[in-house]
Scaffold this motif. Sequence first.
Motif, PDB file in Angstrom:
ATOM      1  N   ALA A 168       0.834  -1.202   0.000  1.00 27.40           N
ATOM      2  CA  ALA A 168       0.000   0.000   0.000  1.00 27.40           C
ATOM      3  C   ALA A 168       0.872   1.257   0.000  1.00 27.40           C
ATOM      4  O   ALA A 168       0.593   2.227  -0.720  1.00 27.40           O
ATOM      5  N   VAL A 169       1.945   1.242   0.812  1.00 25.03           N
ATOM      6  CA  VAL A 169       2.853   2.395   0.863  1.00 25.03           C
ATOM      7  C   VAL A 169       3.529   2.607  -0.486  1.00 25.03           C
ATOM      8  O   VAL A 169       3.589   3.731  -1.007  1.00 25.03           O
ATOM      9  N   LEU A 205       3.251   5.754  -3.085  1.00 27.76           N
ATOM     10  CA  LEU A 205       4.427   6.539  -3.468  1.00 27.76           C
ATOM     11  C   LEU A 205       4.601   6.630  -4.980  1.00 27.76           C
ATOM     12  O   LEU A 205       5.198   7.587  -5.482  1.00 27.76           O
ATOM     13  N   THR A 206       4.089   5.637  -5.723  1.00 29.37           N
ATOM     14  CA  THR A 206       4.250   5.671  -7.186  1.00 29.37           C
ATOM     15  C   THR A 206       3.471   6.804  -7.830  1.00 29.37           C
ATOM     16  O   THR A 206       3.719   7.136  -8.997  1.00 29.37           O
ATOM     17  N   PHE A 207       2.547   7.404  -7.092  1.00 31.77           N
ATOM     18  CA  PHE A 207       1.781   8.530  -7.639  1.00 31.77           C
ATOM     19  C   PHE A 207       2.440   9.866  -7.343  1.00 31.77           C
ATOM     20  O   PHE A 207       1.894  10.917  -7.673  1.00 31.77           O
ATOM     21  N   ARG A 230      11.852   8.945   3.142  1.00 40.36           N
ATOM     22  CA  ARG A 230      12.022   8.248   4.419  1.00 40.36           C
ATOM     23  C   ARG A 230      11.110   7.024   4.509  1.00 40.36           C
ATOM     24  O   ARG A 230      11.525   5.971   4.985  1.00 40.36           O
ATOM     25  N   TRP A 231       9.880   7.159   4.047  1.00 44.30           N
ATOM     26  CA  TRP A 231       8.961   6.018   4.060  1.00 44.30           C
ATOM     27  C   TRP A 231       9.471   4.895   3.171  1.00 44.30           C
ATOM     28  O   TRP A 231       9.369   3.711   3.524  1.00 44.30           O
ATOM     29  N   LEU A 232      10.019   5.251   2.023  1.00 42.88           N
ATOM     30  CA  LEU A 232      10.551   4.238   1.120  1.00 42.88           C
ATOM     31  C   LEU A 232      11.703   3.479   1.772  1.00 42.88           C
ATOM     32  O   LEU A 232      11.772   2.245   1.713  1.00 42.88           O
TER      33      LEU A 232
END
Length: 324
Positions: free
Chosen positions: A70-71, A75-77, A87-89
């Motif tokens: 989901a994360v 992020l791909t958008f 940081r989330w990646l």
Amino acid sequence: MVTIRRFLLLSFSLNAAALFLPFVDVSVALQGTDTYTLLRSVTLLWDVDLYVLAVVVVAFSIVFPFAKLAVLLHLTFHERPTGSDRRWLLRVEALGKWSMIDVFIVCFILALTNDQFFVGATPRPGIYAFLAAIILSMFCGELLARRWGVEPEPRGARMPAPVGFAILLLATLAWLGLLAVPFLQIQDWLLKKTAFTVVTFLGALFSQGAPVAAVVLAGGLIFAPAFELVATWVAWASARRDREPPGWVSGRDKVRHWSMLNVFLVALLIFLAEGESLMTVAPRNGLIFLSVLLAIDISLYFVSRRGEGAKGSAADPEPADRAG
């Protein structure tokens, strides 16, 4: 980004299927055949009062894979990632390999029942679906990181040169010991008293008809840690000579995401706690080498500082990155 989204949807489909597909069939003489699934592994842990371990499996093998997908899909958008996106990646990529805990447990069952008369195990489609889903999600994270130019944060511990040499030497000896010294042995009086090193463990997976799992685990238990150790030695030697290390050395921070010795240890502890229902097993000295290797890794993590390690002479602090 469209290609990454397609891969993520494929990973989601494989993850969803793996929740219900059988991972392995286990047959015990005079007791018949039992089917091991991802959801049933949680039930077994809970039924024997191993609540913490059950929560670990639920968190990392059931909840986290879908949360990570989901994360990554979110992020791909983001064509122009913010600092928070980066940081989330990095966070989900660092935790991605922990979804392999249940795969390791199934592989323990397959390996230990290899060439036994009273017990046997057969790999089923679920383990391949789950393995493919996890590897695919990790690959998508790598693609997104490359597209954004996101690099793992290097961590270097500044230590005097003799200390860095001693720590790296100890880490190398511990890794070699893990390959050569058995970490687990069957103790059941009805079965062959087989002892397993990492190498014979992987060989048993090949014999049991799970070569794909054996190859993936070999990458995480042998090749990725070996690359980290070699790269760290080269970086340490380069700093000693006040030189820039070769470009390929920077790859150790990316390879660390694929090194699974820590996941292997946790899965082994779970199996030691749970596996009595299948057979009697006991830890051997190889477990000490694994513990030493990971203790070094954790210690260097906590004393490390962000950024590139400083260069210096023999009398100055030297960088020594995490090993293992």
